[in-house]
Every structure is written in structure tokens, then in C-alpha cells.
Design a protein around this motif. Structure first.
Motif, mmCIF file in Angstrom:
data_model
loop_
_atom_site.group_PDB
_atom_site.id
_atom_site.type_symbol
_atom_site.label_atom_id
_atom_site.label_comp_id
_atom_site.label_asym_id
_atom_site.label_seq_id
_atom_site.Cartn_x
_atom_site.Cartn_y
_atom_site.Cartn_z
ATOM 1 N N ARG A 297 2.202 1.682 -3.637
ATOM 2 C CA ARG A 297 1.259 1.966 -4.711
ATOM 3 C C ARG A 297 1.134 3.474 -4.918
ATOM 4 N NH1 ARG A 297 -1.415 -2.686 -2.586
ATOM 5 N NH2 ARG A 297 -1.464 -4.338 -4.173
ATOM 6 N N GLY A 298 1.116 3.860 -6.165
ATOM 7 C CA GLY A 298 1.046 5.280 -6.480
ATOM 8 C C GLY A 298 2.410 5.929 -6.618
ATOM 9 N N SER A 299 3.466 5.211 -6.247
ATOM 10 C CA SER A 299 4.807 5.770 -6.399
ATOM 11 C C SER A 299 5.148 5.905 -7.878
ATOM 12 C CB SER A 299 5.834 4.863 -5.717
ATOM 13 O OG SER A 299 7.148 5.234 -6.100
ATOM 14 N N PRO A 300 5.728 7.037 -8.287
ATOM 15 C CA PRO A 300 6.135 7.190 -9.687
ATOM 16 C C PRO A 300 7.245 6.218 -10.077
ATOM 17 C CG PRO A 300 6.931 9.032 -8.355
ATOM 18 C CD PRO A 300 5.990 8.249 -7.501
ATOM 19 N N ASP B 24 0.831 -1.205 0.000
ATOM 20 C CA ASP B 24 0.000 0.000 0.000
ATOM 21 C C ASP B 24 0.871 1.263 0.000
ATOM 22 O OD1 ASP B 24 -2.371 -1.385 -0.067
ATOM 23 O OD2 ASP B 24 -2.691 -1.304 2.108
ATOM 24 N N ARG B 25 1.977 1.208 0.724
ATOM 25 C CA ARG B 25 2.877 2.367 0.771
ATOM 26 C C ARG B 25 3.515 2.631 -0.582
ATOM 27 N NH1 ARG B 25 4.593 3.883 6.051
ATOM 28 N NH2 ARG B 25 3.588 2.606 7.667
ATOM 29 N N GLU C 176 1.306 -2.942 -11.469
ATOM 30 C CA GLU C 176 0.954 -3.441 -10.151
ATOM 31 C C GLU C 176 1.985 -4.453 -9.653
ATOM 32 O OE1 GLU C 176 -1.815 -3.173 -7.763
ATOM 33 O OE2 GLU C 176 -1.730 -1.232 -8.766
#
Length: 430
Positions: free
Chosen positions: A413-416, A410-411, A421
Motif C-alpha cells: 500500500r502506498g507504492s506508486p 500493508d507493504r 486498492e
């Protein structure tokens, strides 16, 4: 001579035609073992003109499949139509209500409606049997219901979908990508034109929920199965697993404990010294751990006309002998209703694969996310750059709670830094 067991067959696809061929080939042997002949009296399917490779002229053809439920000639209806609902469910409900026993290979219908149908069968004193619904010709239901009846089963798990196992085995043996092997599986008939139920784990989850009911005496709870399929497994994952001493398999796992019923279908890394690592091609295999008998291992062909027809006819033999009994080995009302067990505190090791940008600081970012979530890294491997500039990072964790691994992802996810996935596979312990 003892009166024959009279059978009506609904559905004349691969399995229905296989049942007819099996009864033709082994009829005398089957009659001896059943104590009386098993005789087909009526058949029904959508297309009367289709060539199925068997002589149907000797049977009465019934255009309205649903009418078999009230056909006075038949003692048993064999439902091979398929589908969780629709005509299959309508026919099965009506047949049981009319006092006819039912044999089915329909794992979706049993997974969704098994408890209702078991109650109906018990209420009318008839049989509902579905050995063929799990692992084709492998007698795992009989093994749990009869051979292991005196044991408390600690957990049951296995490879429950031949299509996925064929694909993963091919990827492993030939180093090919998922999409390419899936295309071959479809051409060879191992995968459907729409393979979603197989490759997304739903078919295996249907079977797992049925096995769990037999193993633990619980009510079927398909909706509580956590499902992840194999469509996102890469050839690189399989290669990494091999370097670590594992093979990738889609494994269904079920356990019953004080916190509820745990059921999950998920890709696993299976150690080479475990028997499931050596189950290849389209085979199925199931492992059950009994408190007195120890480990039981069932393996065989999980689909196809021969194996599935074998299981259907085995159920017919039981009915011919008068062996009815509760469909789930225990009366439906005695089956325990258990909540879904939470997974956060389950402990184990994990394999994580991330595709990341090839730039300075990415590994430090991953390590920090793992540290902050409380995940201990056992091994970390980085592989060379791909055509899109990404690199593969593979991580094996030390044993720890699953909630920590979930929190670390979760930490991230969303990281450039991430490309796509992450992939999480559990490591099956020996």
C-alpha cells in the motif's frame, strides 16, 4: 372448536401481505397442523389507502402501530415494520412486556437487540420467534435448534444474501461488470434503491450473527463480525476464479473455538466441487457441520413474500401448538459470552488481485513484498493492459497465516506502482 390464535400484524409490505395471502390460501391445512385456527384480528401500517392486493376490510385497522402491544384482542404480534431500532423495537419491547408473543422477520433488530428481547420473552413466559429473519423460507434456525440439537456444531457458513448472489451469478454468467449488473438488479427488484446493506455485507452479517448464536450457544455479537462486501469485485476477478476452478460467492463463516468466536462475511473463491458453488441467482444456502450428523445443507429462496411469509406462519403454528421455549434454544442467561477470535493465525489460501502500472520491476516489487511478509506464492498471473495503462496481477497463495497476507498488502500500500486498492478473497476449502 379450540379457540383460535389471534394475531395482530404490524407492517403490510411485501411480507405482511404475503402472510395474509398464505393464511387465506392454506388456512384449513394450517389449522389442522396448528391444532386450532390462526386468525388475524388487527393490522397496522403507515398508509391505510395503499392497495396491497389483499382485502383488508375484514380486519380492524389500527392507526397507531405501537398500540398493538396492548391490544387485548391479540395473543401474538407479528412485527414486519423493519429496522434495528425505532418503531419496530418499541413495539416488540412493549408487546413482550404486556405478555404477548412476538414473531418477526427483522434480522437487524434481532442481531442488535436479540439478547435483551430473549430475556424479556423468557421473563414473561411468552414466545419470541424469528425463523424468517435468516434465509427467508429456508428452515435453517429450526434445523439447528431442533434437527441438530444433539450435535456439537463445528462451524456454520453460507450464502446469506440473495442480492449479492444474484449480482455475482449474473457477472459470472454474462461477463458483465458490477455496476451494470447492480443497476439491472435494482430494476428487477432484487436490490433496493440504496443497496448498501446488501452489497456491503451488512445484511449477511446480521444473519450470520444470529446463526452463530444458535450453532454455538453464544450471545449474539454482531459488532464482532468482520465485514467486506462485493462492490469492489471485478468481472476480471470472476474470470480469473473460473480459470482456477472456482466461483466467487459472498460467504459468511462462523466458528467457535478456544480463542473465541470467529465471524466473518467476505467474498470467497468457492471450489466447483463444493455445493455452495452451485447456488445461483437470489437463492440462499447454509452449511452446518455437526459432530455426529455430518454436513447439513439448507438451500432455498431467501427473500420475497412467499418464502418469508411461510417462515412467519411456521412460527405462528409453533405458538398455536404451545411450543414456546427459549428463543435461542438455550436460556438467555446460559448463552456464553465469547470474545472475538483473532484472525492473524488463521491459516488458509488466498486470492489477491492488484491493479498495477505496466512497467519494469513491478512484479519483482510484489514478489519481494510477499517474500518479506512470509507469503508463499502458488500461482501468479498477469493480464493485458487496460485503457488507463494498468495491468491486472492475480496471485494465489499457498496455505499460510492470514497475518502474513495482511502484512504483504500493508507493504504494498502506498507504492506508486499500485493503481487502486488490492482485493483479497479467501479460498473456501472443500
Amino acid at each position: 372448536m379450540t379457540e383460535p390464535l389471534r394475531v395482530a400484524i404490524a407492517g403490510l409490505g411485501t411480507v405482511g401481505a404475503g402472510v395474509i395471502r398464505l393464511l387465506d390460501a392454506n388456512g384449513a391445512l394450517i389449522a389442522r397442523r396448528a391444532g386450532r385456527p390462526i386468525e388475524i384480528v388487527a393490522v397496522s401500517a403507515r398508509d391505510r389507502a395503499k392497495d396491497r392486493g389483499v382485502d383488508l376490510s375484514r380486519f380492524d385497522w389500527v392507526d397507531d402501530t405501537a398500540s398493538l402491544a396492548a391490544d387485548a384482542r391479540a395473543d401474538v404480534v407479528v412485527e414486519l415494520v423493519g429496522g434495528a431500532d425505532g418503531p419496530a423495537l418499541t413495539l416488540t419491547r412493549a408487546a413482550l412486556a404486556n405478555g404477548k408473543s412476538v414473531v418477526t422477520a427483522n434480522k437487524a433488530m434481532i442481531a442488535h437487540h436479540g439478547l435483551e428481547l430473549a430475556r424479556a420473552a423468557e421473563g414473561r413466559g411468552v414466545a419470541l420467534k424469528f425463523e424468517a429473519a435468516v434465509a427467508g423460507g429456508v428452515p435453517v434456525i429450526k434445523g439447528l435448534r431442533e434437527g441438530a440439537a444433539a450435535n456439537e456444531i463445528g462451524h456454520v457458513y453460507g450464502i446469506l444474501n440473495g442480492t449479492c448472489n444474484f449480482i455475482l451469478s449474473k457477472m459470472e454468467a454474462e461477463g458483465r461488470d458490477f455496476a451494470e449488473v447492480l443497476d439491472e438488479a435494482q430494476r428487477l427488484g432484487f436490490a433496493e434503491a440504496d443497496p448498501s446493506f446488501d452489497i456491503d455485507g451488512v445484511d449477511a452479517a446480521h444473519k450470520l450473527s444470529i446463526l452463530a448464536s444458535f450453532a454455538f450457544g453464544t450471545r449474539p455479537a454482531f459488532s464482532d463480525v468482520a465485514i467486506t462486501g462485493v462492490r469492489h469485485v471485478l468481472a476480471a476477478d470472476i474470470a480469473e476464479a473460473a480459470t482456477l476452478g472456482y466461483r466467487v460467492r459472498l460467504v459468511g463463516v462462523a466458528e467457535a473455538g478456544k480463542n473465541g468466536l470467529f465471524q466473518r462475511v467476505h467474498p470467497h473463491l468457492v471450489p466447483l466441487d463444493h455445493p455452495l458453488a452451485h447456488v445461483t441467482g437470489s437463492l440462499n444456502a447454509v452449511v452446518a457441520e455437526g459432530n455426529f450428523v455430518g454436513r447439513l445443507f439448507f438451500q432455498g429462496r431467501g427473500a420475497g413474500d412467499g418464502p418469508t411469509a411461510s417462515a412467519v406462519v411456521a412460527d405462528l403454528i409453533d405458538i398455536a401448538r404451545g411450543e414456546f421455549g427459549p428463543p435461542y434454544a438455550e436460556p438467555a442467561e446460559a448463552l456464553a459470552e465469547q470474545p472475538a477470535a483473532p484472525t492473524g493465525e488463521r491459516r488458509g489460501r488466498a486470492y489477491l488481485r492488484l491493479m498495477v502500472a505496466d512497467k519494469v520491476g513491478v512484479l519483482a516489487e510484489i514478489a519481494a513484498a510477499m517474500r518479506d511478509a512470509g507469503v508463499s506464492i502458488e500461482r501468479l498471473m498477469q493480464r493485458g493492459a487496460n485503457a488507463d495503462g494498468s495491468v491486472l496481477v492475480a496471485i494465489v497463495t499457498h496455505e499460510g497465516p492470514e497475518r502474513a497476507v495482511a502484512a504483504s498488502l500493508d507493504r504494498l500500500r502506498g507504492s506508486p506502482s499500485l493503481v487502486g486498492e488490492p482485493m483479497w478473497m479467501h479460498i473456501l476449502e472443500s
